[in-house]
Design a protein around this motif. Sequence first.
Motif, mmCIF file in Angstrom:
data_model
loop_
_atom_site.group_PDB
_atom_site.id
_atom_site.type_symbol
_atom_site.label_atom_id
_atom_site.label_comp_id
_atom_site.label_asym_id
_atom_site.label_seq_id
_atom_site.Cartn_x
_atom_site.Cartn_y
_atom_site.Cartn_z
ATOM 1 N N LYS A 1 71.191 13.292 50.511
ATOM 2 C CA LYS A 1 70.852 13.686 51.884
ATOM 3 C C LYS A 1 69.622 12.994 52.441
ATOM 4 O O LYS A 1 69.425 12.955 53.652
ATOM 5 N N ARG A 2 68.736 12.551 51.557
ATOM 6 C CA ARG A 2 67.493 11.879 51.930
ATOM 7 C C ARG A 2 66.718 12.667 53.002
ATOM 8 O O ARG A 2 66.342 13.781 52.773
ATOM 9 N N MET A 3 66.573 12.145 54.214
ATOM 10 C CA MET A 3 65.781 12.831 55.240
ATOM 11 C C MET A 3 66.480 14.078 55.777
ATOM 12 O O MET A 3 65.865 14.886 56.454
ATOM 13 N N ASP A 4 67.740 14.257 55.484
ATOM 14 C CA ASP A 4 68.455 15.469 55.892
ATOM 15 C C ASP A 4 68.333 16.579 54.849
ATOM 16 O O ASP A 4 68.838 17.677 55.056
ATOM 17 N N PHE A 5 67.672 16.283 53.738
ATOM 18 C CA PHE A 5 67.455 17.299 52.707
ATOM 19 C C PHE A 5 66.486 18.340 53.273
ATOM 20 O O PHE A 5 65.471 17.988 53.875
ATOM 21 N N PRO A 6 66.777 19.636 53.109
ATOM 22 C CA PRO A 6 65.879 20.661 53.669
ATOM 23 C C PRO A 6 64.521 20.661 52.973
ATOM 24 O O PRO A 6 64.449 20.521 51.751
ATOM 25 N N LEU A 7 63.477 20.791 53.761
ATOM 26 C CA LEU A 7 62.124 20.818 53.203
ATOM 27 C C LEU A 7 62.040 21.918 52.156
ATOM 28 O O LEU A 7 62.342 23.076 52.423
ATOM 29 N N THR A 8 61.639 21.550 50.949
ATOM 30 C CA THR A 8 61.654 22.438 49.794
ATOM 31 C C THR A 8 60.302 22.425 49.106
ATOM 32 O O THR A 8 59.702 21.371 48.921
ATOM 33 N N LYS B 1 57.741 12.254 55.782
ATOM 34 C CA LYS B 1 58.946 11.856 55.047
ATOM 35 C C LYS B 1 59.174 12.766 53.847
ATOM 36 O O LYS B 1 60.236 12.743 53.249
ATOM 37 N N ILE B 2 58.185 13.548 53.493
ATOM 38 C CA ILE B 2 58.277 14.424 52.327
ATOM 39 C C ILE B 2 59.349 15.475 52.533
ATOM 40 O O ILE B 2 59.374 16.162 53.546
ATOM 41 N N ASN C 1 55.481 6.801 51.894
ATOM 42 C CA ASN C 1 56.925 6.544 52.017
ATOM 43 C C ASN C 1 57.766 7.369 51.045
ATOM 44 O O ASN C 1 58.983 7.317 51.086
ATOM 45 N N ARG C 2 57.106 8.130 50.166
ATOM 46 C CA ARG C 2 57.819 8.886 49.134
ATOM 47 C C ARG C 2 58.437 10.154 49.717
ATOM 48 O O ARG C 2 57.839 10.818 50.547
ATOM 49 N N LEU C 3 59.628 10.502 49.233
ATOM 50 C CA LEU C 3 60.347 11.683 49.693
ATOM 51 C C LEU C 3 59.854 12.972 49.041
ATOM 52 O O LEU C 3 60.314 14.045 49.397
ATOM 53 N N PHE C 4 58.960 12.864 48.099
ATOM 54 C CA PHE C 4 58.418 14.046 47.431
ATOM 55 C C PHE C 4 56.953 13.793 47.111
ATOM 56 O O PHE C 4 56.485 12.661 47.114
ATOM 57 N N SER C 5 56.240 14.892 46.882
ATOM 58 C CA SER C 5 54.818 14.782 46.546
ATOM 59 C C SER C 5 54.405 16.003 45.748
ATOM 60 O O SER C 5 55.179 16.946 45.595
ATOM 61 N N GLN C 6 53.203 15.944 45.260
ATOM 62 C CA GLN C 6 52.640 17.108 44.590
ATOM 63 C C GLN C 6 51.427 17.577 45.382
ATOM 64 O O GLN C 6 50.866 16.821 46.171
ATOM 65 N N PHE C 7 51.071 18.829 45.195
ATOM 66 C CA PHE C 7 49.937 19.399 45.928
ATOM 67 C C PHE C 7 49.247 20.401 45.020
ATOM 68 O O PHE C 7 49.833 21.404 44.632
ATOM 69 N N HIS C 8 48.005 20.099 44.660
ATOM 70 C CA HIS C 8 47.212 20.991 43.814
ATOM 71 C C HIS C 8 45.737 20.671 44.019
ATOM 72 O O HIS C 8 45.401 19.663 44.663
ATOM 73 N N SER D 1 63.569 3.587 42.623
ATOM 74 C CA SER D 1 63.260 3.005 43.936
ATOM 75 C C SER D 1 63.848 3.824 45.081
ATOM 76 O O SER D 1 63.463 3.634 46.236
ATOM 77 N N GLU D 2 64.763 4.755 44.785
ATOM 78 C CA GLU D 2 65.354 5.598 45.833
ATOM 79 C C GLU D 2 64.410 6.704 46.297
ATOM 80 O O GLU D 2 64.746 7.452 47.216
ATOM 81 N N GLN D 3 63.231 6.790 45.695
ATOM 82 C CA GLN D 3 62.282 7.829 46.095
ATOM 83 C C GLN D 3 61.535 7.484 47.372
ATOM 84 O O GLN D 3 60.821 8.305 47.912
ATOM 85 N N TYR D 4 61.722 6.283 47.870
ATOM 86 C CA TYR D 4 61.008 5.840 49.069
ATOM 87 C C TYR D 4 61.947 5.789 50.273
ATOM 88 O O TYR D 4 63.125 5.476 50.151
ATOM 89 N N GLU D 5 61.397 6.107 51.434
ATOM 90 C CA GLU D 5 62.162 6.139 52.677
ATOM 91 C C GLU D 5 61.517 5.210 53.682
ATOM 92 O O GLU D 5 60.298 5.309 53.915
ATOM 93 N N PRO D 6 62.293 4.304 54.289
ATOM 94 C CA PRO D 6 63.713 4.059 54.047
ATOM 95 C C PRO D 6 63.906 3.311 52.734
ATOM 96 O O PRO D 6 62.941 2.843 52.131
#
Length: 172
Positions: free
Chosen positions: A78-85, A149-150, A121-128, A107-112
């Motif tokens: 789904k990439r950018m259509d993936f619901p924010l989680t 893009k996250i 550009n990463r579709l995910f991140s960490q926060f702490h 390499s699929e972790q980056y958008e586009p």
Amino acid sequence: KLGSLASMFPNTPLLGLTATATKATQKKIEESLGMINATEIVINPNRSNIYLSSSRRGNRGDELGTILDTLVQDLRAKRMDFPLTIVYGSLETISCCYLYFSCNLGSEQYEPLGAENLARNRLFSQFHAQYPEHERQRIVDGLVQGNSKIRVIFATVAFGIGIDIPNIRQIV
């Protein structure tokens, strides 16, 4: 200070909303807004468009991969259509989740697709709390403004306190 808000705008209705405030805190809110004889409306938070499910997680280790596999596959498709989680956990757990996503998406972790291998550009991140302040601020700003893009955030309880991100759709 908002104490004189009601006196500044005497003909303007005021509305205060809360989902978690205690009676004492509610009273303080009313006082700070200058509300006199406020009407309290209490409603059931159950909504037909909100779904809640839970399942027991087994021992640590391989079961974490089972939980994350579905998220990785869905994010890949789904990439950018993936619901924010948001995936909450301990620092150790979210670090493992982040590494799992990075290894499985490559390499699929980056958008586009084909974008520079940069955090923005990463579709995910960490926060702490140990994450660099400028990165935490970049993440929050992008999510609040709705231009990030996250799609998946691996977070400790440090994330979400005092932040209003209206489009969060899944919490693990």
